[in-house]
Design a protein around this motif. Structure first.
Motif, mmCIF file in Angstrom:
data_model
loop_
_atom_site.group_PDB
_atom_site.id
_atom_site.type_symbol
_atom_site.label_atom_id
_atom_site.label_comp_id
_atom_site.label_asym_id
_atom_site.label_seq_id
_atom_site.Cartn_x
_atom_site.Cartn_y
_atom_site.Cartn_z
ATOM 1 N N ASN A 72 -4.168 4.665 -3.944
ATOM 2 C CA ASN A 72 -5.557 4.731 -3.498
ATOM 3 C C ASN A 72 -6.527 4.675 -4.670
ATOM 4 O O ASN A 72 -7.621 4.134 -4.544
ATOM 5 C CB ASN A 72 -5.805 5.992 -2.665
ATOM 6 N N LEU A 132 -13.532 0.509 3.829
ATOM 7 C CA LEU A 132 -14.381 1.323 2.955
ATOM 8 C C LEU A 132 -14.715 0.592 1.652
ATOM 9 O O LEU A 132 -15.639 0.973 0.938
ATOM 10 C CB LEU A 132 -13.685 2.654 2.638
ATOM 11 N N GLU A 146 0.007 5.669 -0.698
ATOM 12 C CA GLU A 146 -1.076 6.632 -0.918
ATOM 13 C C GLU A 146 -1.374 6.828 -2.400
ATOM 14 O O GLU A 146 -2.520 6.992 -2.794
ATOM 15 C CB GLU A 146 -0.753 7.978 -0.256
ATOM 16 N N ALA A 186 -4.899 1.529 10.797
ATOM 17 C CA ALA A 186 -5.216 2.566 9.797
ATOM 18 C C ALA A 186 -5.441 1.940 8.421
ATOM 19 O O ALA A 186 -6.368 2.322 7.697
ATOM 20 C CB ALA A 186 -4.093 3.598 9.731
ATOM 21 N N PHE A 187 -4.609 0.955 8.070
ATOM 22 C CA PHE A 187 -4.772 0.272 6.785
ATOM 23 C C PHE A 187 -6.105 -0.465 6.750
ATOM 24 O O PHE A 187 -6.849 -0.397 5.767
ATOM 25 C CB PHE A 187 -3.608 -0.689 6.540
ATOM 26 N N LYS A 201 -8.984 1.875 6.187
ATOM 27 C CA LYS A 201 -9.078 2.290 4.783
ATOM 28 C C LYS A 201 -9.689 1.174 3.933
ATOM 29 O O LYS A 201 -10.567 1.402 3.108
ATOM 30 C CB LYS A 201 -7.714 2.670 4.234
ATOM 31 N N HIS A 260 0.822 -1.213 0.000
ATOM 32 C CA HIS A 260 0.000 0.000 0.000
ATOM 33 C C HIS A 260 0.857 1.264 0.000
ATOM 34 O O HIS A 260 1.813 1.375 0.757
ATOM 35 C CB HIS A 260 -0.932 0.022 1.214
#
Length: 178
Positions: free
Chosen positions: A76, A145, A73, A138-139, A142, A71
């Motif tokens: 995304n 979602l 940013e 946090a991953f 994300k 991952h």
């Protein structure tokens, strides 16, 4: 399953799965590391996040694809573009063994790599793995979602199930959906 994003930390099996699915489904696969670090006449250069997204968008406009990588940013957009997200999440102990095995194979010239395989890189891979575990909440937030299109694979039996079929059955041991 025509736009597939395989995501996971170092030594989770991303490249192996991408190659096999590419062959099985007849879909081209792309290593995200090659999009970040591309080869030019001047050597290996790092693209900016904006340049990375531009390359990804160009590939997306070409049709079906499989992307695999850790991952970042700048990736995304792939979470949005993909119709299927496969999160490879084997146990930490297994990833640590795979990192060491990969290092030994590369040191012996049995496995190719596009980076300098040395003790410093070995330490970096263990650091990345540790950092991932530290930042996992946090991953996971994300990824949640996109739960409607995420398949989590935690073991080789579940991985074999994916490779045997284009659709993953929800009750497969080791595979969870959304």
């Amino acid at each position: 399953m025509r736009k597939i994003f395989i995501i996971g930390i170092v030594a989770s099996g991303k490249t192996t799965l991408a190659k096999r699915l590419s062959t099985q489904l007849g879909i081209p696969w792309h290593e995200l590391d090659s999009i970040v670090h591309h080869h030019t006449l001047d050597g290996r250069n790092k693209r900016t996040p904006e340049e990375q997204v531009e390359v990804i968008n160009d590939i997306d406009h070409s049709g079906d694809w499989i992307f695999e990588g850790v991952h970042r940013e700048s990736y995304n957009c792939l979470l949005d573009m993909a119709d299927t997200i496969i999160f490879l999440d084997p146990p930490l102990w297994k990833r640590k063994i795979r990192i060491l095995t990969r290092y030994i194979k590369q040191s012996l010239g049995l496995e190719h790599c596009d980076y300098k395989s040395d003790i410093a890189m070995l330490k970096m891979m263990y650091t990345w793995t540790s950092d991932f575990e530290h930042n996992r909440p946090a991953f996971e937030a994300k990824l949640s979602l996109y739960s409607h299109k995420v398949t989590r694979v935690t073991n080789s039996e579940a991985l074999d199930k994916i490779l045997r079929s284009e659709r993953v059955v929800e009750d497969s041991k080791g595979v969870t959906h959304g």
